[in-house]
Design a protein around this motif. Structure first.
Motif, mmCIF file in Angstrom:
data_model
loop_
_atom_site.group_PDB
_atom_site.id
_atom_site.type_symbol
_atom_site.label_atom_id
_atom_site.label_comp_id
_atom_site.label_asym_id
_atom_site.label_seq_id
_atom_site.Cartn_x
_atom_site.Cartn_y
_atom_site.Cartn_z
ATOM 1 N N ARG A 67 0.833 -1.210 0.000
ATOM 2 C CA ARG A 67 0.000 0.000 0.000
ATOM 3 C C ARG A 67 0.867 1.260 0.000
ATOM 4 N N VAL A 68 1.916 1.292 0.820
ATOM 5 C CA VAL A 68 2.793 2.460 0.859
ATOM 6 C C VAL A 68 3.461 2.658 -0.498
ATOM 7 N N SER A 69 3.880 1.558 -1.132
ATOM 8 C CA SER A 69 4.498 1.649 -2.452
ATOM 9 C C SER A 69 3.505 2.173 -3.479
ATOM 10 N N ALA A 70 2.253 1.693 -3.403
ATOM 11 C CA ALA A 70 1.233 2.140 -4.354
ATOM 12 C C ALA A 70 0.970 3.634 -4.224
ATOM 13 N N GLU A 71 0.910 4.116 -2.989
ATOM 14 C CA GLU A 71 0.638 5.538 -2.778
ATOM 15 C C GLU A 71 1.803 6.417 -3.232
ATOM 16 N N LEU A 72 3.025 5.898 -3.140
ATOM 17 C CA LEU A 72 4.194 6.694 -3.514
ATOM 18 C C LEU A 72 4.500 6.618 -5.003
ATOM 19 N N LEU A 73 4.299 5.455 -5.621
ATOM 20 C CA LEU A 73 4.834 5.220 -6.959
ATOM 21 C C LEU A 73 3.791 5.220 -8.068
ATOM 22 N N HIS A 74 2.514 5.418 -7.738
ATOM 23 C CA HIS A 74 1.480 5.470 -8.780
ATOM 24 C C HIS A 74 1.810 6.560 -9.797
ATOM 25 N N GLY A 75 1.785 6.191 -11.076
ATOM 26 C CA GLY A 75 2.018 7.160 -12.145
ATOM 27 C C GLY A 75 3.476 7.519 -12.380
ATOM 28 N N THR A 76 4.394 6.790 -11.798
ATOM 29 C CA THR A 76 5.823 7.106 -11.931
ATOM 30 C C THR A 76 6.478 6.207 -12.980
ATOM 31 N N GLN A 113 8.640 -10.792 -7.491
ATOM 32 C CA GLN A 113 7.457 -9.964 -7.740
ATOM 33 C C GLN A 113 7.011 -9.248 -6.462
ATOM 34 N N VAL A 114 7.132 -9.904 -5.314
ATOM 35 C CA VAL A 114 6.812 -9.227 -4.054
ATOM 36 C C VAL A 114 7.755 -8.040 -3.861
ATOM 37 N N ARG A 115 9.022 -8.255 -4.139
ATOM 38 C CA ARG A 115 9.985 -7.158 -3.972
ATOM 39 C C ARG A 115 9.662 -5.999 -4.908
ATOM 40 N N ILE A 116 9.274 -6.314 -6.131
ATOM 41 C CA ILE A 116 8.918 -5.251 -7.076
ATOM 42 C C ILE A 116 7.686 -4.493 -6.593
ATOM 43 N N LEU A 117 6.657 -5.231 -6.176
ATOM 44 C CA LEU A 117 5.395 -4.587 -5.776
ATOM 45 C C LEU A 117 5.515 -3.847 -4.457
ATOM 46 N N THR A 118 6.500 -4.184 -3.650
ATOM 47 C CA THR A 118 6.701 -3.476 -2.377
ATOM 48 C C THR A 118 7.925 -2.564 -2.432
ATOM 49 N N SER A 119 8.497 -2.386 -3.636
ATOM 50 C CA SER A 119 9.647 -1.507 -3.879
ATOM 51 C C SER A 119 10.874 -1.905 -3.064
ATOM 52 N N GLY A 120 10.970 -3.169 -2.714
ATOM 53 C CA GLY A 120 12.121 -3.616 -1.937
ATOM 54 C C GLY A 120 12.250 -2.883 -0.616
ATOM 55 N N ASN A 121 11.106 -2.450 -0.070
ATOM 56 C CA ASN A 121 11.044 -1.741 1.226
ATOM 57 C C ASN A 121 11.648 -0.339 1.179
ATOM 58 N N LEU A 122 11.773 0.234 -0.004
ATOM 59 C CA LEU A 122 12.284 1.603 -0.091
ATOM 60 C C LEU A 122 11.184 2.642 0.120
ATOM 61 N N ALA A 123 9.953 2.337 -0.321
ATOM 62 C CA ALA A 123 8.881 3.333 -0.238
ATOM 63 C C ALA A 123 8.613 3.821 1.180
#
Length: 492
Positions: free
Chosen positions: A321-330, A390-400
């Motif tokens: 969810r945090v990744s989705a909110e940060l990276l949508h449209g990027t 795929q989990v790492r990609i969808l969660t941005s590897g915990n960077l978000a």
């Protein structure tokens, strides 16, 4: 001092931790076998016996065989003498035949001839100048103290120091053997400490974190994990206020100070290792500081699913969810083809089955379907590398979470981190896995840049790629083209 500089001295390991690691070192079998130099003189005498031919006696042969039995019983670490195909074994079997009173068959005589020729060709004839030099060099190597003996000496030196802290001087504990130590241990005076021991002692260097990274002492975010505890202790130390740690745990000053420390640590780890995922231990340190700071820490923790039930663990969807909110449209979303709006809805609904199905679809694996009561041994999210990636990609590897929840801003700029990630990806000898991880970080960093800085980074990547060997440049070309496309699409 920049905003993200960590002002406190710390260390990867304490003196006590290093001392205990050194004390546990044991002899390495290969080195122990190397020191069993008794076999070389025996083999030389065996060879010399056959080279003398008619000048030998049966009594000499019997004495050699008796000596072999004694050596085999006293020095069992090396199995070289037990190899039946070795030239020395051929000569020994022939000697046994001869001492037993049997004439050598033509086959045995031929084997003896080939064995002696092989040994002379390899090392020279016993007594020759080349053979003598070789044996002298081997004897010098065998006489050197074993690494575990020197490790034990350094461990004893460290045991006399503060066990709960690092070292301001990492050279003194690894100085050559002194005269007094030589009398106590039997080690030769002046023997240098081996590089492997010096490297381990260096991990106890107490210095600012930047120094540890620059000197190659801290080589990963895992090494920096202990900084979280050091930072928190420093923030709560006397001088920051009239409180004990327990009394200050809920004080506004503590929360503010912990937030500042958290941002410094997270940014420092990001800047120091811009192409590596934060390690579990580093994430645990950040989470501990976040708890003291009153902030969320939505990290996806491995394993991402239960091994038996294959149910996605509770930590994954909040991170998504945090990744989705940060990276949508990027550019990150466009490059990886992620519908972050749909992903955010999955996360908000805590739809773990839907998330696993999304990972399976993205990894081009069959849809998981309904799970039986006892799951079959098919690819599972807990173990399947394609699904885990795929989990790492969808969660941005915990960077978000570092940005979305902690408010981290690297002092070097996101464009500098993108360049550093590309430098890691283009490195000679980089594996496909390492390149893919670095590229994922490159996309993340680019997604935090404005359009002008992204364009400048892409132009720089083109110029750097032109300097690479043709094969490496060709391998990166599709990644670069897709990245440029993701950055230049409308709305990028």
């Amino acid at each position: 001092m920049t905003e993200n500089t960590i002002p406190y001295a710390t260390q990867v390991r304490t003196a006590g931790e290093v001392a205990r690691l050194l004390a546990r070192r044991r002899p390495r079998p290969a080195l122990a076998a190397e020191r069993e130099a008794v076999w070389r003189p025996f083999e030389d005498e065996l060879l010399a016996y056959w080279l003398r031919g008619a000048d030998t006696t049966l009594a000499e042969g019997a004495a050699l065989l008796k000596r072999y039995e004694a050596l085999a019983a006293a020095h069992p670490l090396t199995g070289r003498h037990r190899d039946p195909r070795s030239p020395a074994a051929v000569l020994r079997r022939a000697l046994l035949e001869r001492v037993s009173g049997r004439e050598l068959s033509s086959r045995s005589a031929g084997l003896v001839s080939r064995a002696t020729a092989s040994m002379v060709a390899r090392h020279g004839a016993p007594g020759s100048a080349a053979h003598t030099r070789l044996r002298q060099d081997q004897a010098r190597r065998a006489a050197r103290p074993a690494h575990h003996e020197l490790a034990a000496l350094v461990s004893r030196r460290l045991a006399r120091l503060d066990q709960d802290s690092g070292l301001s001087d990492v050279d003194a504990p690894v100085a050559p053997v002194t005269a007094e130590e030589a009398r106590e241990t039997g080690l030769p005076v002046g023997t240098p400490v081996p590089a492997s021991v010096r490297a381990l002692v260096a991990t106890a260097l107490r210095a600012p974190a930047a120094v540890l990274v620059q000197r190659g002492v801290a080589t990963s975010a895992e090494d920096l994990a202990g900084l979280a505890g050091s930072l928190l202790a420093a923030e709560l130390a006397p001088g920051h206020g009239p409180y004990t740690p327990d009394e200050r745990s809920d004080a506004p000053e503590v929360r503010d100070s912990a937030r500042a420390a958290l941002r410094r640590l997270a940014a420092f780890g990001l800047e120091s290792f811009p192409a590596a995922d934060p390690t579990p231990r580093f994430l645990a340190g950040l989470a501990a500081l976040a708890g003291r700071a009153g902030l969320c820490a939505s990290f996806a923790l491995e394993p991402y699913a239960d091994t038996y039930t294959r149910t996605v663990t509770a930590s994954v969807l909040p991170a998504a969810r945090v990744s989705a909110e940060l990276l949508h449209g990027t550019p990150y979303a466009r490059y990886f083809g992620i519908d972050f709006v749909a992903l955010r809805e999955l996360a908000r609904a805590d739809d773990r089955e839907g998330f696993e199905q999304l990972c399976a679809e993205r990894a081009a694996l069959p849809r998981p379907g309904l799970r039986p009561e006892r799951p079959p041994p098919s690819p599972a999210l807990a173990k399947n590398p394609a699904l885990v990636e795929q989990v790492r990609i969808l969660t941005s590897g915990n960077l978000a979470p570092l940005i979305g929840e902690f408010g981290v801003v690297p002092s070097t700029g996101w464009d500098a981190l993108a360049r550093a990630a590309f430098t890691e990806a283009r490195r000679r000898g980089a594996t496909a896995k390492r390149t893919a991880r670095a590229w994922r970080h490159l996309l993340f960093h680019l997604s935090q840049c404005d359009a002008d800085r992204r364009a400048a980074v892409l132009d720089w990547i083109d110029s750097e790629t032109a300097r690479l060997p043709a094969a490496r440049a060709a391998g990166l070309a599709p990644l670069i083209a897709d990245t440029r496309g993701a950055c230049e699409l409308p709305g990028a």
